[in-house]
Scaffold this motif. Structure first.
Motif, PDB file in Angstrom:
ATOM      1  N   ASP A  13       1.009  -1.038   0.049  1.00 25.49           N
ATOM      2  CA  ASP A  13      -0.201  -0.017  -0.216  1.00 25.49           C
ATOM      3  C   ASP A  13       0.876   1.228  -0.145  1.00 25.49           C
ATOM      4  OD1 ASP A  13      -2.650  -1.663   0.046  1.00 25.49           O
ATOM      5  OD2 ASP A  13      -2.190  -2.006   2.380  1.00 25.49           O
ATOM      6  N   ASN A  38      -5.431 -10.344  -4.352  1.00 29.38           N
ATOM      7  CA  ASN A  38      -4.895  -9.612  -2.787  1.00 29.38           C
ATOM      8  C   ASN A  38      -4.651  -8.407  -2.613  1.00 29.38           C
ATOM      9  OD1 ASN A  38      -2.462 -10.243  -3.873  1.00 29.38           O
ATOM     10  ND2 ASN A  38      -1.933 -11.705  -2.108  1.00 29.38           N
ATOM     11  N   ALA A  39      -3.562  -7.668  -4.138  1.00 25.71           N
ATOM     12  CA  ALA A  39      -3.564  -6.572  -3.994  1.00 25.71           C
ATOM     13  C   ALA A  39      -4.589  -5.513  -4.372  1.00 25.71           C
ATOM     14  CB  ALA A  39      -2.323  -6.712  -5.263  1.00 25.71           C
ATOM     15  N   GLY A  40      -4.259  -4.517  -4.340  1.00 26.23           N
ATOM     16  CA  GLY A  40      -5.230  -3.274  -4.615  1.00 26.23           C
ATOM     17  C   GLY A  40      -4.708  -2.139  -4.782  1.00 26.23           C
ATOM     18  N   THR A 132      -6.491 -11.869   2.941  1.00 23.01           N
ATOM     19  CA  THR A 132      -7.186 -10.804   2.510  1.00 23.01           C
ATOM     20  C   THR A 132      -8.768 -12.109   2.169  1.00 23.01           C
ATOM     21  OG1 THR A 132      -6.204 -11.161   0.153  1.00 23.01           O
ATOM     22  CG2 THR A 132      -5.767  -9.299   1.656  1.00 23.01           C
ATOM     23  N   GLY A 133      -8.480 -13.048   2.308  1.00 18.46           N
ATOM     24  CA  GLY A 133      -9.302 -14.021   1.967  1.00 18.46           C
ATOM     25  C   GLY A 133      -9.618 -13.943   0.589  1.00 18.46           C
ATOM     26  N   GLY A 137      -2.705 -17.785  -0.138  1.00 16.07           N
ATOM     27  CA  GLY A 137      -1.793 -18.751   0.815  1.00 16.07           C
ATOM     28  C   GLY A 137      -2.497 -20.239   0.465  1.00 16.07           C
ATOM     29  N   GLN A 227       1.780  -6.027  -3.237  1.00 16.15           N
ATOM     30  CA  GLN A 227       2.520  -6.183  -1.999  1.00 16.15           C
ATOM     31  C   GLN A 227       3.397  -5.788  -0.964  1.00 16.15           C
ATOM     32  OE1 GLN A 227       1.417  -9.465  -3.222  1.00 16.15           O
ATOM     33  NE2 GLN A 227      -0.597  -9.094  -2.596  1.00 16.15           N
ATOM     34  N   LEU A 231       6.240  -7.952   3.798  1.00 15.71           N
ATOM     35  CA  LEU A 231       5.308  -9.443   3.419  1.00 15.71           C
ATOM     36  C   LEU A 231       5.876 -10.557   2.506  1.00 15.71           C
ATOM     37  CD1 LEU A 231       1.799  -7.016   2.473  1.00 15.71           C
ATOM     38  CD2 LEU A 231       2.147  -8.384   4.700  1.00 15.71           C
ATOM     39  N   VAL A 241       2.627 -12.604   6.274  1.00 10.34           N
ATOM     40  CA  VAL A 241       3.191 -12.272   4.890  1.00 10.34           C
ATOM     41  C   VAL A 241       2.761 -12.760   4.177  1.00 10.34           C
ATOM     42  CG1 VAL A 241       5.581 -12.347   6.251  1.00 10.34           C
ATOM     43  CG2 VAL A 241       4.847 -14.634   5.286  1.00 10.34           C
ATOM     44  N   GLY A 277      -3.861  -6.283   8.668  1.00 10.92           N
ATOM     45  CA  GLY A 277      -3.553  -7.504   8.975  1.00 10.92           C
ATOM     46  C   GLY A 277      -2.809  -8.072   9.798  1.00 10.92           C
ATOM     47  N   GLU A 278      -2.415  -9.016  10.615  1.00 11.72           N
ATOM     48  CA  GLU A 278      -1.655  -8.801  11.470  1.00 11.72           C
ATOM     49  C   GLU A 278      -0.578  -8.680  11.620  1.00 11.72           C
ATOM     50  OE1 GLU A 278      -4.414  -9.107  14.402  1.00 11.72           O
ATOM     51  OE2 GLU A 278      -5.111  -9.181  12.826  1.00 11.72           O
TER      52      GLU A 278
END
Ligand code: IMP
Length: 432
Positions: A13, A38-40, A132-133, A137, A227, A231, A241, A277-278
């Protein structure tokens, strides 16, 4: 034949979409080499009707520049439903997507990958990664576990069927017996994928060969990482990550070109730090300064809408990014967000259980304990978004950039000072 890697120097980001878009006019190819939707990337393009905002997740940001060939490299994981959705959405807004090329070797994200991602995260409870669901992964797990489905498999129905059945069998056991979920039907998935295959066939290519020929012909190639450095599955804050290698080494592997082709590596770094995220984040702010950065910087995820965690600039991280990516330049983004602070802290080292270190600790436990040691720089109050030369910036803003350059290990060759495409100060050409 320059091949330039653009990589996030923090936790993603950093504004890479804007940077690749800004450089778009000077390049012939923009290649994504890892990650997936997962990217934006938010890109703002000026048009006769006023500024237009585009949010891209999977397509390379070069898709918005008519002279660029956008490429999805072999290292990317492609969700074909998302891909087709983005293509249609752009076409509806009058953007031509016919130049797009997709590697026949790229792996696919199927609906069982998405199901596994969401289910496993839920079961992890407070050990969750905060993914990001999107199935990223699990798709990479299948790739490395040699159970993946590649784009080229879409054109051999019998092989595809066998591969989907093989990949699904153990997952269905897991979904049903461990996670108490419904099994996914292999035939339905196969039929769905075959349908997508037909729709994307025109874009599928041997992108490694195309890029090699382009470089031989003297074309300029931009390799766009998703990312960010922290990450990265090898060099990031593992296990918090993503499951691929955004760092510059991953660009050669994920685009199918040799590492000796790469002529420059630009690290995109925000004038402060954010993370979604965590996971550990030494300069994170929990007070009103953090809230102010989130508010002014519009720090909300493009993909998930989650509020981003915010903190001050961390030069230990920037130096680490310089090291593991071999950065030749930095592109500093969002300097305008820092307008209005009386003084701005910059972390220059960590105190880890009483020991001062200037380097990223190798142990994650140490990184969790790291307390930032700050230097304080004087702020500025003037609006800087219309500056186009470095000298147009207030003295204290210049000093801030020069200080970051001194402590980060590579020159701050460009500075972003607003949302618009042209709100950039180029101090040194990035493509040389
Ligand atoms: P995944 O990539 O969906 O598996 O998520 C793994 C971690 O990477 C999570 O902490 C996500 O929030 C983070 N992540 C993935 N993509 C991005 C991105 O584009 N920007 C910032 N964080 C990301």
């Amino acid at each position: 034949m320059p091949a330039i890697v653009v990589v996030g120097a923090q936790w993603g980001d950093e504004g890479k979409g804007k940077v690749t878009d800004v450089l778009g006019a000077q390049v012939d190819y923009v290649v994504r080499y890892q990650g997936g939707n997962n990217a934006g990337h938010t890109v703002v393009v000026n048009s006769p009707e006023g500024p237009q905002k585009f949010a891209l997740h999977l397509l390379p940001s070069g898709i918005l520049t008519p002279t660029v060939t956008p490429v999805i490299g072999n290292g990317v994981v492609v969700d074909p439903a998302v891909l087709l959705g983005e293509i249609v959405a752009l076409n509806e807004r009058g953007i031509d997507t016919s130049r797009l090329l997709i590697s026949a070797d790229a792996h696919l994200i199927t609906r069982y990958h998405v199901a596994m991602d969401k289910t496993v995260e839920r079961f992890m409870g407070n050990r969750k990664i905060g993914t990001t669901g999107r199935g990223i992964g699990p798709a990479y797990m299948d790739k490395v576990g040699r159970q993946g489905i590649r784009v080229q498999d879409l054109y051999d129905a019998s092989i595809l069927r066998q591969k989907v059945e093989g990949a699904l069998e153990p997952k269905n056991h897991m979904l049903v017996k461990v996670y108490n979920r419904r099994a996914v039907d292999a035939s339905e998935v196969t039929e769905e994928l075959l349908g997508y295959g037909e729709q994307i066939k025109r874009y599928v290519a041997d992108t490694s060969l195309v890029l090699d020929q382009a470089l031989e012909a003297g074309r300029t190639v931009l390799l766009e990482g998703g990312q960010g450095t922290l990450l990265d599955v090898d060099h990031g804050t593992y296990p918090f990550v993503t499951s691929s290698n955004p760092t510059a080494g991953g660009a050669a592997v994920g685009a199918g070109i040799g590492p000796t082709r790469i002529t420059g590596v630009v690290g995109i770094v925000k004038a402060y730090t954010t993370r979604v995220g965590e996971g550990p984040f030494p300069t994170e702010l929990f007070d009103e300064d953090g809230e102010k950065l989130r508010e002014i910087g519009g720090e909300r995820g493009v993909t998930t809408g989650r509020p981003r965690r915010c903190g001050w600039y961390d030069a230990v991280i920037a130096r680490y990014a310089t090291r593991v990516n071999g950065l030749t330049d930095f592109f500093l983004t969002k300097l305008d967000v820092l307008t209005g602070w009386e003084q701005i802290p910059v972390a220059v080292a960590y105190d880890i259980d009483g020991v001062v270190t200037e380097n990223m600790p190798v142990s994650q436990t140490d990184f969790h304990h790291a307390k930032p040691i700050f230097e304080y720089l004087p702020g500025w109050a003037e609006d800087i978004s219309t500056a186009r030369e470095f000298a147009d910036l207030p003295k204290n803003a210049q000093r801030y950039v020069e200080f970051l350059e001194e402590v980060s290990g590579a020159p701050m060759s460009a500075v972003g000072i607003g949302q618009a495409r042209d709100a950039v100060i180029e101090r040194r050409p990035l493509i040389r």
